[in-house]
Design a protein around this motif. Sequence first.
Motif, PDB file in Angstrom:
ATOM      1  N   GLN A  66       1.617   6.480 -45.233  1.00  0.00           N
ATOM      2  CA  GLN A  66       0.158   6.636 -45.302  1.00  0.00           C
ATOM      3  C   GLN A  66      -0.297   7.579 -44.184  1.00  0.00           C
ATOM      4  N   VAL A  67      -1.026   8.614 -44.568  1.00  0.00           N
ATOM      5  CA  VAL A  67      -1.507   9.583 -43.597  1.00  0.00           C
ATOM      6  C   VAL A  67      -2.790   9.053 -42.961  1.00  0.00           C
ATOM      7  N   GLU A  68      -2.835   9.089 -41.637  1.00  0.00           N
ATOM      8  CA  GLU A  68      -4.012   8.597 -40.926  1.00  0.00           C
ATOM      9  C   GLU A  68      -4.362   9.492 -39.751  1.00  0.00           C
ATOM     10  N   LEU A  69      -5.664   9.586 -39.515  1.00  0.00           N
ATOM     11  CA  LEU A  69      -6.191  10.175 -38.284  1.00  0.00           C
ATOM     12  C   LEU A  69      -7.070   9.110 -37.653  1.00  0.00           C
ATOM     13  N   VAL A  70      -6.824   8.815 -36.389  1.00  0.00           N
ATOM     14  CA  VAL A  70      -7.574   7.757 -35.718  1.00  0.00           C
ATOM     15  C   VAL A  70      -8.188   8.317 -34.445  1.00  0.00           C
ATOM     16  N   GLU A  71      -9.516   8.264 -34.398  1.00  0.00           N
ATOM     17  CA  GLU A  71     -10.238   8.763 -33.228  1.00  0.00           C
ATOM     18  C   GLU A  71     -10.441   7.654 -32.206  1.00  0.00           C
ATOM     19  N   SER A  72     -10.565   8.047 -30.960  1.00  0.00           N
ATOM     20  CA  SER A  72     -10.889   7.113 -29.886  1.00  0.00           C
ATOM     21  C   SER A  72     -11.619   7.869 -28.786  1.00  0.00           C
ATOM     22  N   GLY A  73     -12.231   7.111 -27.883  1.00  0.00           N
ATOM     23  CA  GLY A  73     -12.857   7.728 -26.720  1.00  0.00           C
ATOM     24  C   GLY A  73     -14.361   7.833 -26.756  1.00  0.00           C
ATOM     25  N   GLY A  74     -14.959   7.456 -27.873  1.00  0.00           N
ATOM     26  CA  GLY A  74     -16.408   7.508 -27.935  1.00  0.00           C
ATOM     27  C   GLY A  74     -17.045   6.448 -27.042  1.00  0.00           C
ATOM     28  N   GLY A  75     -18.350   6.554 -26.871  1.00  0.00           N
ATOM     29  CA  GLY A  75     -19.046   5.575 -26.051  1.00  0.00           C
ATOM     30  C   GLY A  75     -20.417   6.062 -25.652  1.00  0.00           C
ATOM     31  N   LEU A  76     -20.971   5.391 -24.659  1.00  0.00           N
ATOM     32  CA  LEU A  76     -22.299   5.715 -24.149  1.00  0.00           C
ATOM     33  C   LEU A  76     -22.150   6.480 -22.842  1.00  0.00           C
ATOM     34  N   VAL A  77     -22.869   7.581 -22.725  1.00  0.00           N
ATOM     35  CA  VAL A  77     -22.815   8.397 -21.521  1.00  0.00           C
ATOM     36  C   VAL A  77     -24.208   8.931 -21.236  1.00  0.00           C
ATOM     37  N   GLN A  78     -24.499   9.153 -19.974  1.00  0.00           N
ATOM     38  CA  GLN A  78     -25.786   9.737 -19.611  1.00  0.00           C
ATOM     39  C   GLN A  78     -25.770  11.237 -19.857  1.00  0.00           C
ATOM     40  N   ALA A  79     -26.933  11.781 -20.102  1.00  0.00           N
ATOM     41  CA  ALA A  79     -27.049  13.226 -20.267  1.00  0.00           C
ATOM     42  C   ALA A  79     -26.487  13.922 -19.024  1.00  0.00           C
ATOM     43  N   GLY A  80     -25.720  14.970 -19.267  1.00  0.00           N
ATOM     44  CA  GLY A  80     -25.055  15.675 -18.187  1.00  0.00           C
ATOM     45  C   GLY A  80     -23.652  15.187 -17.922  1.00  0.00           C
ATOM     46  N   GLY A  81     -23.300  14.073 -18.500  1.00  0.00           N
ATOM     47  CA  GLY A  81     -21.982  13.486 -18.294  1.00  0.00           C
ATOM     48  C   GLY A  81     -20.932  14.059 -19.227  1.00  0.00           C
ATOM     49  N   SER A  82     -19.740  13.462 -19.165  1.00  0.00           N
ATOM     50  CA  SER A  82     -18.598  13.953 -19.938  1.00  0.00           C
ATOM     51  C   SER A  82     -17.924  12.817 -20.678  1.00  0.00           C
ATOM     52  N   LEU A  83     -17.291  13.169 -21.774  1.00  0.00           N
ATOM     53  CA  LEU A  83     -16.450  12.260 -22.539  1.00  0.00           C
ATOM     54  C   LEU A  83     -15.271  13.048 -23.084  1.00  0.00           C
ATOM     55  N   ARG A  84     -14.149  12.368 -23.248  1.00  0.00           N
ATOM     56  CA  ARG A  84     -13.000  12.980 -23.920  1.00  0.00           C
ATOM     57  C   ARG A  84     -12.691  12.157 -25.152  1.00  0.00           C
ATOM     58  N   LEU A  85     -12.748  12.802 -26.296  1.00  0.00           N
ATOM     59  CA  LEU A  85     -12.358  12.168 -27.550  1.00  0.00           C
ATOM     60  C   LEU A  85     -10.914  12.534 -27.855  1.00  0.00           C
ATOM     61  N   SER A  86     -10.198  11.579 -28.418  1.00  0.00           N
ATOM     62  CA  SER A  86      -8.821  11.818 -28.827  1.00  0.00           C
ATOM     63  C   SER A  86      -8.648  11.454 -30.291  1.00  0.00           C
ATOM     64  N   CYS A  87      -7.742  12.144 -30.925  1.00  0.00           N
ATOM     65  CA  CYS A  87      -7.427  11.878 -32.332  1.00  0.00           C
ATOM     66  C   CYS A  87      -5.912  11.867 -32.470  1.00  0.00           C
ATOM     67  N   ALA A  88      -5.396  10.774 -32.995  1.00  0.00           N
ATOM     68  CA  ALA A  88      -3.957  10.643 -33.185  1.00  0.00           C
ATOM     69  C   ALA A  88      -3.639  10.636 -34.668  1.00  0.00           C
ATOM     70  N   GLY A  89      -2.723  11.500 -35.053  1.00  0.00           N
ATOM     71  CA  GLY A  89      -2.318  11.578 -36.452  1.00  0.00           C
ATOM     72  C   GLY A  89      -1.011  10.852 -36.690  1.00  0.00           C
ATOM     73  N   SER A  90      -0.865  10.300 -37.873  1.00  0.00           N
ATOM     74  CA  SER A  90       0.378   9.633 -38.249  1.00  0.00           C
ATOM     75  C   SER A  90       0.609   9.794 -39.743  1.00  0.00           C
ATOM     76  N   VAL A 149     -20.602   8.555 -30.442  1.00  0.00           N
ATOM     77  CA  VAL A 149     -20.971   9.084 -29.126  1.00  0.00           C
ATOM     78  C   VAL A 149     -22.480   8.940 -28.976  1.00  0.00           C
ATOM     79  N   THR A 150     -22.887   8.255 -27.929  1.00  0.00           N
ATOM     80  CA  THR A 150     -24.306   8.068 -27.637  1.00  0.00           C
ATOM     81  C   THR A 150     -24.609   8.680 -26.280  1.00  0.00           C
ATOM     82  N   VAL A 151     -25.655   9.480 -26.217  1.00  0.00           N
ATOM     83  CA  VAL A 151     -26.033  10.149 -24.980  1.00  0.00           C
ATOM     84  C   VAL A 151     -27.443   9.724 -24.604  1.00  0.00           C
ATOM     85  N   SER A 152     -27.570   9.093 -23.466  1.00  0.00           N
ATOM     86  CA  SER A 152     -28.887   8.635 -23.020  1.00  0.00           C
ATOM     87  C   SER A 152     -29.541   9.699 -22.154  1.00  0.00           C
ATOM     88  N   SER A 153     -30.845   9.803 -22.299  1.00  0.00           N
ATOM     89  CA  SER A 153     -31.578  10.831 -21.538  1.00  0.00           C
ATOM     90  C   SER A 153     -32.120  10.278 -20.237  1.00  0.00           C
TER      91      SER A 153
END
Length: 126
Positions: A1-25, A122-126
Motif C-alpha cells: 500500500q502506497v502512503e504519504l504521511v505528513e507530520s510537524g504541523g501545529g500552532l505557531v506565532q506569526a514570524g515563527g517557523s515550522l518544519r513539515l515532514s512527509c514520509a513515503g512508503s 498549520v495554524t498561525v496566530s497573529s
Amino acid sequence: QVELVESGGGLVQAGGSLRLSCAGSGRSFSRDTMGWFRQAPGKEREFVAAVSWSGGRTYSDSVKGRFTITRDNAKNTVDLLMNSLKPEDAAVYYCAAKSGSIPILPYTRAGQYDYWGQGTQVTVSS
C-alpha cells in the motif's frame, strides 16, 4: 500500500517557523516530483512548493524566500521548512507525489499528482 504521511504541523506565532515532514512508503519516490500544497477553509487547494527527483525546486510567489523544500531520496522523505510565517499561511498542508515526472517541468497543479497524504494542520496566530 502506497502512503504519504505528513507530520510537524501545529500552532505557531506569526514570524515563527515550522518544519513539515512527509514520509513515503510502499514504493520508491526517488524518481517522482514531490510537492507540498495547502488548503485553507473555503479555498481551493493551492500549490506551495515542489522538488524534482534531480533537485530542482519551484515555489509559489507567496512563499518564495520564506519556505524551503528539501528531499532525501534514501529515506523517501520530503520536508518543508517554513520561516517568517504569516496568518495567511494557515491551512492544512498536503504532501504529494507525481510519478514519471520530467525534472525540468514545474508541476504546480494538484491534478498532476498521483499520490497524496492526509494533511497536517498549520495554524498561525497573529
